[in-house]
Design a protein around this motif. Structure first.
Motif, PDB file in Angstrom:
ATOM      1  N   VAL A  50       0.854  -1.199   0.000  1.00  0.00           N
ATOM      2  CA  VAL A  50       0.000   0.000   0.000  1.00  0.00           C
ATOM      3  C   VAL A  50       0.891   1.251   0.000  1.00  0.00           C
ATOM      4  CG1 VAL A  50      -2.087   1.040   0.944  1.00  0.00           C
ATOM      5  CG2 VAL A  50      -1.598  -1.346   1.427  1.00  0.00           C
ATOM      6  N   SER A  51       1.867   1.248  -0.887  1.00  0.00           N
ATOM      7  CA  SER A  51       2.791   2.379  -0.992  1.00  0.00           C
ATOM      8  C   SER A  51       3.349   2.413  -2.407  1.00  0.00           C
ATOM      9  CB  SER A  51       3.941   2.239   0.013  1.00  0.00           C
ATOM     10  OG  SER A  51       4.761   1.129  -0.323  1.00  0.00           O
ATOM     11  N   SER A  52       4.062   3.482  -2.723  1.00  0.00           N
ATOM     12  CA  SER A  52       4.758   3.585  -3.999  1.00  0.00           C
ATOM     13  C   SER A  52       6.157   4.126  -3.734  1.00  0.00           C
ATOM     14  CB  SER A  52       4.003   4.508  -4.957  1.00  0.00           C
ATOM     15  OG  SER A  52       3.889   5.810  -4.416  1.00  0.00           O
ATOM     16  N   GLY A  53       7.052   3.853  -4.662  1.00  0.00           N
ATOM     17  CA  GLY A  53       8.421   4.327  -4.505  1.00  0.00           C
ATOM     18  C   GLY A  53       9.272   3.296  -3.793  1.00  0.00           C
ATOM     19  N   THR A  54      10.373   2.913  -4.432  1.00  0.00           N
ATOM     20  CA  THR A  54      11.214   1.859  -3.853  1.00  0.00           C
ATOM     21  C   THR A  54      11.939   2.319  -2.597  1.00  0.00           C
ATOM     22  OG1 THR A  54      11.540   0.825  -6.017  1.00  0.00           O
ATOM     23  CG2 THR A  54      13.132   0.300  -4.302  1.00  0.00           C
ATOM     24  N   HIS A  74      11.056  -9.615   5.492  1.00  0.00           N
ATOM     25  CA  HIS A  74      12.447  -9.992   5.264  1.00  0.00           C
ATOM     26  C   HIS A  74      12.991  -9.358   3.990  1.00  0.00           C
ATOM     27  CE1 HIS A  74      10.783 -13.156   7.911  1.00  0.00           C
ATOM     28  NE2 HIS A  74      11.916 -12.917   8.525  1.00  0.00           N
ATOM     29  N   GLY A  75      12.125  -9.220   2.985  1.00  0.00           N
ATOM     30  CA  GLY A  75      12.556  -8.599   1.746  1.00  0.00           C
ATOM     31  C   GLY A  75      11.442  -7.790   1.104  1.00  0.00           C
ATOM     32  N   VAL A  76      11.823  -6.692   0.480  1.00  0.00           N
ATOM     33  CA  VAL A  76      10.888  -5.849  -0.275  1.00  0.00           C
ATOM     34  C   VAL A  76      11.141  -6.103  -1.752  1.00  0.00           C
ATOM     35  CG1 VAL A  76      10.163  -3.491  -0.810  1.00  0.00           C
ATOM     36  CG2 VAL A  76      10.885  -4.077   1.523  1.00  0.00           C
ATOM     37  N   ILE A  77      10.083  -6.448  -2.497  1.00  0.00           N
ATOM     38  CA  ILE A  77      10.211  -6.734  -3.919  1.00  0.00           C
ATOM     39  C   ILE A  77       9.706  -5.522  -4.697  1.00  0.00           C
ATOM     40  CG2 ILE A  77       9.617  -8.291  -5.802  1.00  0.00           C
ATOM     41  CD1 ILE A  77       9.304 -10.516  -3.779  1.00  0.00           C
ATOM     42  N   ALA A  78      10.631  -4.853  -5.368  1.00  0.00           N
ATOM     43  CA  ALA A  78      10.328  -3.599  -6.060  1.00  0.00           C
ATOM     44  C   ALA A  78       9.680  -3.866  -7.417  1.00  0.00           C
ATOM     45  CB  ALA A  78      11.607  -2.784  -6.239  1.00  0.00           C
ATOM     46  N   LYS A  79       9.178  -2.795  -8.020  1.00  0.00           N
ATOM     47  CA  LYS A  79       8.523  -2.901  -9.323  1.00  0.00           C
ATOM     48  C   LYS A  79       9.470  -3.428 -10.401  1.00  0.00           C
ATOM     49  CE  LYS A  79       4.360  -0.779  -8.741  1.00  0.00           C
ATOM     50  NZ  LYS A  79       3.051  -1.351  -9.169  1.00  0.00           N
ATOM     51  N   ASP A  80      10.769  -3.135 -10.262  1.00  0.00           N
ATOM     52  CA  ASP A  80      11.724  -3.572 -11.285  1.00  0.00           C
ATOM     53  C   ASP A  80      12.217  -4.990 -11.054  1.00  0.00           C
ATOM     54  OD1 ASP A  80      13.429  -3.306  -9.122  1.00  0.00           O
ATOM     55  OD2 ASP A  80      14.774  -1.860 -10.076  1.00  0.00           O
ATOM     56  N   GLY A  81      11.690  -5.660 -10.026  1.00  0.00           N
ATOM     57  CA  GLY A  81      12.067  -7.037  -9.756  1.00  0.00           C
ATOM     58  C   GLY A  81      13.234  -7.201  -8.810  1.00  0.00           C
ATOM     59  N   THR A  82      13.784  -6.099  -8.317  1.00  0.00           N
ATOM     60  CA  THR A  82      14.871  -6.191  -7.346  1.00  0.00           C
ATOM     61  C   THR A  82      14.318  -6.533  -5.969  1.00  0.00           C
ATOM     62  OG1 THR A  82      16.105  -4.531  -8.576  1.00  0.00           O
ATOM     63  CG2 THR A  82      16.815  -4.953  -6.320  1.00  0.00           C
ATOM     64  N   VAL A  83      14.996  -7.428  -5.260  1.00  0.00           N
ATOM     65  CA  VAL A  83      14.606  -7.795  -3.899  1.00  0.00           C
ATOM     66  C   VAL A  83      15.569  -7.125  -2.924  1.00  0.00           C
ATOM     67  CG1 VAL A  83      14.305  -9.678  -2.246  1.00  0.00           C
ATOM     68  CG2 VAL A  83      13.605  -9.982  -4.639  1.00  0.00           C
ATOM     69  N   CYS A 138       5.627  -6.527  -1.308  1.00  0.00           N
ATOM     70  CA  CYS A 138       5.758  -6.184  -2.721  1.00  0.00           C
ATOM     71  C   CYS A 138       5.194  -4.789  -2.957  1.00  0.00           C
ATOM     72  CB  CYS A 138       5.018  -7.196  -3.583  1.00  0.00           C
ATOM     73  SG  CYS A 138       5.475  -8.913  -3.206  1.00  0.00           S
ATOM     74  N   VAL A 139       5.979  -3.929  -3.577  1.00  0.00           N
ATOM     75  CA  VAL A 139       5.584  -2.533  -3.757  1.00  0.00           C
ATOM     76  C   VAL A 139       4.374  -2.451  -4.678  1.00  0.00           C
ATOM     77  CG1 VAL A 139       6.302  -0.250  -4.520  1.00  0.00           C
ATOM     78  CG2 VAL A 139       7.958  -1.762  -3.389  1.00  0.00           C
ATOM     79  N   ALA A 150       5.773  -7.406 -15.122  1.00  0.00           N
ATOM     80  CA  ALA A 150       6.216  -8.796 -15.277  1.00  0.00           C
ATOM     81  C   ALA A 150       7.490  -9.069 -14.493  1.00  0.00           C
ATOM     82  CB  ALA A 150       6.428  -9.096 -16.764  1.00  0.00           C
ATOM     83  N   ALA A 151       8.399  -8.086 -14.448  1.00  0.00           N
ATOM     84  CA  ALA A 151       9.653  -8.290 -13.714  1.00  0.00           C
ATOM     85  C   ALA A 151       9.397  -8.473 -12.229  1.00  0.00           C
ATOM     86  CB  ALA A 151      10.589  -7.098 -13.943  1.00  0.00           C
ATOM     87  N   GLN A 152       8.420  -7.763 -11.692  1.00  0.00           N
ATOM     88  CA  GLN A 152       8.101  -7.886 -10.267  1.00  0.00           C
ATOM     89  C   GLN A 152       7.467  -9.240  -9.967  1.00  0.00           C
ATOM     90  OE1 GLN A 152       5.147  -5.138  -8.688  1.00  0.00           O
ATOM     91  NE2 GLN A 152       6.205  -5.056  -6.717  1.00  0.00           N
ATOM     92  N   VAL A 153       6.521  -9.655 -10.798  1.00  0.00           N
ATOM     93  CA  VAL A 153       5.875 -10.954 -10.588  1.00  0.00           C
ATOM     94  C   VAL A 153       6.893 -12.078 -10.707  1.00  0.00           C
ATOM     95  CG1 VAL A 153       4.128 -12.557 -11.450  1.00  0.00           C
ATOM     96  CG2 VAL A 153       3.635 -10.096 -11.360  1.00  0.00           C
ATOM     97  N   GLU A 154       7.780 -11.979 -11.685  1.00  0.00           N
ATOM     98  CA  GLU A 154       8.819 -12.995 -11.846  1.00  0.00           C
ATOM     99  C   GLU A 154       9.717 -13.048 -10.612  1.00  0.00           C
ATOM    100  OE1 GLU A 154      11.239 -15.981 -13.652  1.00  0.00           O
ATOM    101  OE2 GLU A 154       9.168 -15.306 -13.938  1.00  0.00           O
TER     102      GLU A 154
END
Length: 304
Positions: A50-54, A74-83, A138-139, A150-154
């Motif tokens: 419930v937020s935006s911005g990595t 434990h981990g935040v999964i950004a829109k670009d797929g970076t954990v 997940c952001v 798609a990168a985030q879901v992957e």
């Protein structure tokens, strides 16, 4: 149920699964272990933020809120797929949930969804999810409109599969927060049965047999499969050793005076130990003998 992975093994498992990882300073010891038990672990829980911005989301999930101290996962999964790893140990992400769901997940015995949840944080029959689940935030705004790239879901699929593979779990060990507590809607924007199907497909992918090239599509880098620790202990002479040494040099883990060359040597072992330490391994886990997870993370180009 299982003993939680050490921070080093968690990191190596993610990297071996092809996850792009960013380590927030201090994440390995950032936890809420002083407030309750961490483990045995039974699965992975997926949330939306419930937020935006990595950057701001990672900071929030690390420090927490006035009413809920961090880490919040434990981990935040950004829109670009970076954990982005923010904590290791007990985290404030799951809260109270349904014991029937915990039993079903622990046994990995349910249909497309776990049994309906009738409990939540503070209800009489709730059990402690913070003890039993890894958590990924997940952001996403969680409004049903914010897209899931798609990168985030992957990355969600790969991060979940990494922990399942490390513990020997199936995809049924991955649930959403909404499947744990009857007061939670997340994640919103995709279904957990669909996500579990994708995770199951990922887990069904088997490493290639030693000596054979992994399948790859056009333009896809091909990495040499792990040949087994016995391969290195036999002191081989192989172009694989040269390719490995070049990757170690590229990663800044060289202890070579000259080379590298095809014959396995003490310099190779010392260099590989540097790589293991870079991944976070310590003590006998960083002895210089390659293991599956560290090898997969090194991504040695395939050498026929």
């Amino acid at each position: 149920m299982a003993t939680p992975l050490t921070a080093a093994r968690l990191l190596a498992a993610l990297r071996a699964e092809g996850v792009t990882v960013v380590e927030r300073p201090g994440w390995r010891t950032h936890n809420r272990d002083h407030t309750g038990l961490w483990g045995p672990v039974n699965g992975v829980m997926i949330h939306h933020t419930v937020s935006s911005g990595t950057a701001s989301t990672v900071a929030l999930c690390s420090r927490g809120r006035p009413d809920l101290p961090g880490p919040l996962c434990h981990g935040v999964i950004a829109k670009d797929g970076t954990v982005h790893l923010v904590g290791h140990g007990r985290a404030n992400h799951a809260g109270g949930g349904d014991p029937d769901v915990l039993r079903a997940v622990a046994a990995e015995r349910y249909g497309t969804r776990p049994p309906p949840t009738g409990e939540h944080q503070g209800s009489p029959g709730a059990v402690d999810g913070n003890r039993h689940f890894y958590g990924f935030e997940c952001v996403n705004l969680g409004d049903g409109k914010d897209p899931w790239p798609a990168a985030q879901v992957e990355a969600i699929v790969r991060a979940s599969a990494a922990l399942c593979r490390a513990h020997g779990w199936s995809a049924k060990s991955v649930i959403g927060h909404l499947e744990w507590s009857n007061r939670k809607p997340d994640p919103r924007g995709f279904t957990m049965p669909d996500l579990r199907t994708a995770i199951a497909r990922r887990l069904a992918e088997r490493p290639a047999e030693p000596g054979s090239p992994p399948a790859a599509g056009p333009g896809t880098p091909r990495h040499h499969p792990f040949p087994g620790t016995a391969f290195f202990r036999a002191g081989p002479s192989s172009p694989v050793i040269t390719a490995m040494g070049r990757r170690l040099i590229a990663e800044g883990c060289s202890d070579y005076a000259v080379g590298p060359g095809p014959r396995w040597s003490d310099a190779d072992r010392r260099s590989y130990a540097r790589w293991q330490r870079k991944l976070g391994y310590r003590g006998t886990d960083a002895d210089g003998w390659p293991g599956h997870a560290s090898w997969q993370a090194l991504k040695v180009p395939y050498t026929p």
